[in-house]
Design a protein around this motif. Sequence first.
Motif, PDB file in Angstrom:
ATOM      1  N   ARG A 200       0.819  -1.180  -0.009  1.00  0.00           N
ATOM      2  CA  ARG A 200       0.013  -0.060   0.055  1.00  0.00           C
ATOM      3  C   ARG A 200       0.927   1.098   0.045  1.00  0.00           C
ATOM      4  O   ARG A 200       1.847   1.303   0.892  1.00  0.00           O
ATOM      5  CB  ARG A 200      -0.992   0.013   1.204  1.00  0.00           C
ATOM      6  CG  ARG A 200      -1.818   1.254   1.298  1.00  0.00           C
ATOM      7  CD  ARG A 200      -2.750   1.044   2.540  1.00  0.00           C
ATOM      8  NE  ARG A 200      -3.466   2.134   2.547  1.00  0.00           N
ATOM      9  CZ  ARG A 200      -4.699   2.464   1.826  1.00  0.00           C
ATOM     10  NH1 ARG A 200      -5.129   1.446   1.075  1.00  0.00           N
ATOM     11  NH2 ARG A 200      -5.368   3.738   1.983  1.00  0.00           N
ATOM     12  N   CYS A 204      -1.775   7.067   0.817  1.00  0.00           N
ATOM     13  CA  CYS A 204      -3.019   7.136   0.033  1.00  0.00           C
ATOM     14  C   CYS A 204      -4.459   7.000   1.111  1.00  0.00           C
ATOM     15  O   CYS A 204      -4.020   6.465   2.010  1.00  0.00           O
ATOM     16  CB  CYS A 204      -2.759   5.865  -0.662  1.00  0.00           C
ATOM     17  SG  CYS A 204      -4.182   5.889  -1.970  1.00  0.00           S
ATOM     18  N   CYS A 206      -7.243   5.777   0.146  1.00  0.00           N
ATOM     19  CA  CYS A 206      -8.196   5.025  -0.675  1.00  0.00           C
ATOM     20  C   CYS A 206      -8.951   4.033   0.155  1.00  0.00           C
ATOM     21  O   CYS A 206      -8.317   3.707   1.282  1.00  0.00           O
ATOM     22  CB  CYS A 206      -7.587   4.447  -1.936  1.00  0.00           C
ATOM     23  SG  CYS A 206      -6.616   3.040  -1.524  1.00  0.00           S
ATOM     24  N   CYS A 212      -4.252  -1.584  -2.466  1.00  0.00           N
ATOM     25  CA  CYS A 212      -3.743  -0.122  -3.077  1.00  0.00           C
ATOM     26  C   CYS A 212      -2.583  -0.288  -4.089  1.00  0.00           C
ATOM     27  O   CYS A 212      -1.699  -0.839  -3.587  1.00  0.00           O
ATOM     28  CB  CYS A 212      -3.728   0.867  -1.725  1.00  0.00           C
ATOM     29  SG  CYS A 212      -2.993   2.359  -2.720  1.00  0.00           S
ATOM     30  N   HIS A 214      -1.894   2.461  -5.950  1.00  0.00           N
ATOM     31  CA  HIS A 214      -1.865   3.810  -6.307  1.00  0.00           C
ATOM     32  C   HIS A 214      -0.421   4.176  -6.466  1.00  0.00           C
ATOM     33  O   HIS A 214       0.343   4.033  -5.563  1.00  0.00           O
ATOM     34  CB  HIS A 214      -2.660   4.785  -5.644  1.00  0.00           C
ATOM     35  CG  HIS A 214      -4.203   4.548  -5.862  1.00  0.00           C
ATOM     36  ND1 HIS A 214      -5.140   4.149  -4.778  1.00  0.00           N
ATOM     37  CD2 HIS A 214      -4.926   4.570  -6.845  1.00  0.00           C
ATOM     38  CE1 HIS A 214      -6.106   4.081  -5.220  1.00  0.00           C
ATOM     39  NE2 HIS A 214      -6.291   4.216  -6.590  1.00  0.00           N
TER      40      HIS A 214
END
Length: 269
Positions: A200, A204, A206, A212, A214
Motif C-alpha cells: 500500500r 494514500c 483510498c 492499493c 496507487h
Amino acid sequence: MRIVSWNMADRPPGDQSRWETLRGLGADLALVQEAVPGPHHRAVYRPSGIAGRDGKARPWGSAVVALTDEVSVTPVGLAEGWWQGRSLGLAPLDCVSRGHVAIARVQARERSFTAISAYGLMEFGYASGTLLRTLADLEPLLDDPELGDSVILAGDWNIGTWWSGRDAKYAQREGAILDLLAAYGFVDCLYRDLPVGRGRLPECGCDLGDGCRHVWTFKKAGSERAYMDDYLFASGPIAEQLRNARVTPDWGWQAGGSDHAPLIADLDA
Ligand SMILES: [Zn+2]
C-alpha cells in the motif's frame, strides 16, 4: 529514448524553467498538459489554449513536444474509422479542436506511433465526462489503420480510484472509465510496471486496503495525502516496447514548479 508525461501547471504562463525540468529528466518526447509551448518548440498544440464548453479562458493546453533530434511530430486533427476493410469516412476530433487533447504521429528512428496527450478538463465541476467524450472522439482513430496501430495515451485526467468515504461513488465511476480503456486495447503501463511487492502507498487515503496500487502523481497544496490523477496507457506494439513506466522518484513538489509529478517510460533504442 525517454517519454515523459507531465502536467506542467504553467499558469499564469511563462515559466521557462519547467522546460528545463523536462530536459533534465532526459525527455526526448513530452506529452504535456497545462502547458504553453512557443513557436520555438517542435510541438503539436492549440496556440490559443483550451476552448472549454463552459467558456472559461484557459491560455494553456495539451501538447506533444519533440525535445531532441531523435523525434519528429506531425499533427493529427482527423481520424478515419474502418469497418470490415472499408473506410467510414474522416471524423473530426472535437477534443483536439478544443485544445484539451493534442495528438501527434511520432517518428522516432525506425519507430512510428501515435501520441495522445489528454487533459481531464474540469467543466461544470466534472472531469469524468471530459474523458468519456475524449474516448468517444478517439474511437475512429483507434480503428484507423494509419493511426490506431500503436498508441500512447497519457496525461492528467483529474479522475481516480482514491476517493473514499461518502465520495466512494466517484471511485466506482472513475474506476469504470479507466477499466473501459482496456476494452479499447489499452494497457495501464504504470499499473503493469509497479513492483509486485510494493504494498500500500502509505500516504494514500483510498478504501482499497492492502490492494492499493496507487502511485502519488498529484499533491494538493497544504495536504500530505497522495492523489493519483495522472496516467500512462498504451496499445499495440508500443505498449510492449515501453519499459519501466513510473512516476519520477523522489519528486520535489516545490522544486519542480508543478503540483503534478512527471510520469516516465523508456523505449529501447
Ligand atoms: Zn490507494
